[in-house]
Design an enzyme around this catalytic site. Structure first.
Site, short mmCIF file in Angstrom:
data_model
loop_
_atom_site.label_atom_id
_atom_site.label_comp_id
_atom_site.label_asym_id
_atom_site.label_seq_id
_atom_site.Cartn_x
_atom_site.Cartn_y
_atom_site.Cartn_z
CG HIS A 1 -0.27 0.05 2.53
ND1 HIS A 1 0.40 1.17 3.01
CD2 HIS A 1 -0.13 -0.89 3.51
CE1 HIS A 1 0.89 0.93 4.20
NE2 HIS A 1 0.60 -0.33 4.52
CG ASP B 1 1.26 -20.13 13.00
OD1 ASP B 1 1.61 -20.13 14.19
OD2 ASP B 1 1.86 -20.79 12.12
CB SER C 1 1.69 -3.28 5.37
OG SER C 1 0.59 -2.97 6.17
#
Length: 438
Positions: free
Chosen positions: A243, A370, A385
């Site tokens: 992003h 997980d 990110s």
């Protein structure tokens, strides 16, 4: 005579009903057929063709691919697309084998391999010119309040690129030029979104500081941590974050003048909780030995060139990328760095795949499964990110955003959009369409 009229009316009614049925059916089905298909060499693709559609192969270049039909039932045929070599060709989908409905272009492309990332990185970015982040009034030596910038039409989010034809380097440079010109009118070159315009401003001498001001707060740089997504060894290009880097005050995308990515260590992790995203806090180190230079800041990540090869301690060889038609709901993994400055692989589940005609950061909905990662971070946190997503041994995308109300979930971006943004020439053997629809 009467019976013939009834028969004609009945036949007409039957034809109208039939075509109405076909028309409504085709409207629904047409949107599900791709108009462009991108497949790798040596890999097959399957299309299910249902009545009343048929495939016309008159325009098909059989030296590039072959189509094999297998009847599933009386209503459906399974079409196997077998690529022979790289290139582009097309075929038609027809209604009842007569009326052309859609021309389908097929691009057979070479397989692309990249080194997946997962490393925690520090990002240093200098903007083009300076970004306006605030406007304020100045009390002049006349005792009155002035705001020359507002009067000249400037707003928060504008970028000042030049003053009096001098390219702006940083915030201090703006101050120096204004004070050098004192109360002489100056000309600003300004960028607002994608438009450039010029405006004139006369600085005001501040009674408080004794210096000349134009009533602006500006920013020229930013820094933060994120995750590397991939490294392409043939071009030495990299992609990260998934992003854009935006200004903290304005929320606007920052334009890159120059910048670098450097090594970063995870100093601490603030766990994500419902309604409050978590955060990775990192420390930059070996800043005199940056990983690479930063060239682009886009809605779909940051991109540049590495100064030397980038390695991954889990995947020591490049792996293939997968396009969106290969991605399935189900199990996958992400690579990220949480502690010990070491990349680790964690299990996730892809809950939804959004087929996209154009790039969008919300390509997939993913859920962290997980237990190790859930215990350490609570799920997806800021700084994660760009973490690469891997399914069936292929790089399929990158983590982009977390769900604020459920930190175990977030969005992922298709890797094909990042490869495109990086400017990697992966279609060198054929003229490939820019997007694929499924």
């Amino acid at each position: 005579m009467y019976n013939n009229k009834n028969k004609r009316r009945l036949l007409f009614f039957f034809i109208v009903v039939l075509f109405t049925f076909i028309y409504s059916f085709t409207l629904k089905e047409i949107v599900n057929y791709p108009n462009k298909i991108r497949i790798f060499e040596d890999e097959k693709h399957v299309l299910n063709i249902k009545f009343p559609f048929q495939i016309d192969t008159k325009k098909l270049d059989k030296s590039i691919l072959e189509l094999l039909s297998q009847k599933e039932n009386h209503n459906s045929n399974r079409i196997y697309i077998n690529p022979i070599k790289t290139g582009q060709t097309n075929f038609q989908v027809k209604l009842l084998g007569i009326i052309p409905i859609r021309n389908v272009k097929v691009d057979v492309i070479p397989k692309i391999k990249v080194v997946p990332g997962g490393q925690c990185i520090g990002v240093r970015l200098n903007t083009k010119g300076v970004l306006v982040v605030g406007l304020e009034e100045i009390k002049g030596i006349d005792g009155k309040k002035h705001n020359p910038s507002r009067e000249a039409g400037l707003t928060i989010g504008d970028s000042i690129l030049e003053i009096n034809n001098i390219k702006i380097k940083d915030a201090q440079h703006v101050t120096n030029i204004i004070n050098a010109n004192k109360n002489t009118q100056i000309t600003l070159k300004v960028k607002r979104r994608q438009k450039i315009f010029y405006t004139k401003i006369t600085p005001i001498k501040s009674i408080d500081e004794g210096e000349y001001r134009i009533g602006l707060w500006v920013r020229d740089k930013t820094a933060g941590v994120g995750t590397l997504t991939f490294y392409h060894s043939d071009t030495m290009k990299f992609g990260a974050l998934g992003h854009a880097i935006t200004d903290i005050d304005t929320g606007l995308l920052l334009t890159v003048d120059n910048g670098e990515i450097v090594k970063s260590k995870v100093a601490s992790i603030q766990q994500g909780k419902r309604g409050k995203p978590g955060e990775i806090k990192g420390i930059f180190y070996e800043t005199s030995k940056p990983i690479g230079n930063l060239e682009k800041n886009t809605r779909y990540g940051i991109y540049g060139k590495a100064y030397k090869p980038i390695e991954n301690n889990i995947y020591n060889k490049p792996i293939e990328i997968a396009y969106q038609n290969e991605i399935k709901k189900g199990k996958a993994t992400i690579l990220t760095t949480i502690d010990n400055n070491k990349i680790e692989e964690y299990e996730i589940y892809i809950e939804k795949v959004n087929r996209q005609r154009m790039p969008n950061t919300k390509s997939m909905v993913i859920r962290i499964t997980d237990k190790r990662l859930l215990k350490k971070s609570g799920g997806i946190v800021q700084g994660m990110s760009g973490s690469p997503i891997i399914q069936n041994g292929k790089l399929i995308g990158a983590v982009t955003h977390v769900f604020v109300n459920d930190p175990s979930k977030g969005y992922g971006l298709f890797i094909e959009w990042m490869i495109k943004e990086a400017g990697i020439n992966i279609y060198n053997k054929s003229q490939i369409a820019e997007s694929v629809n499924y």
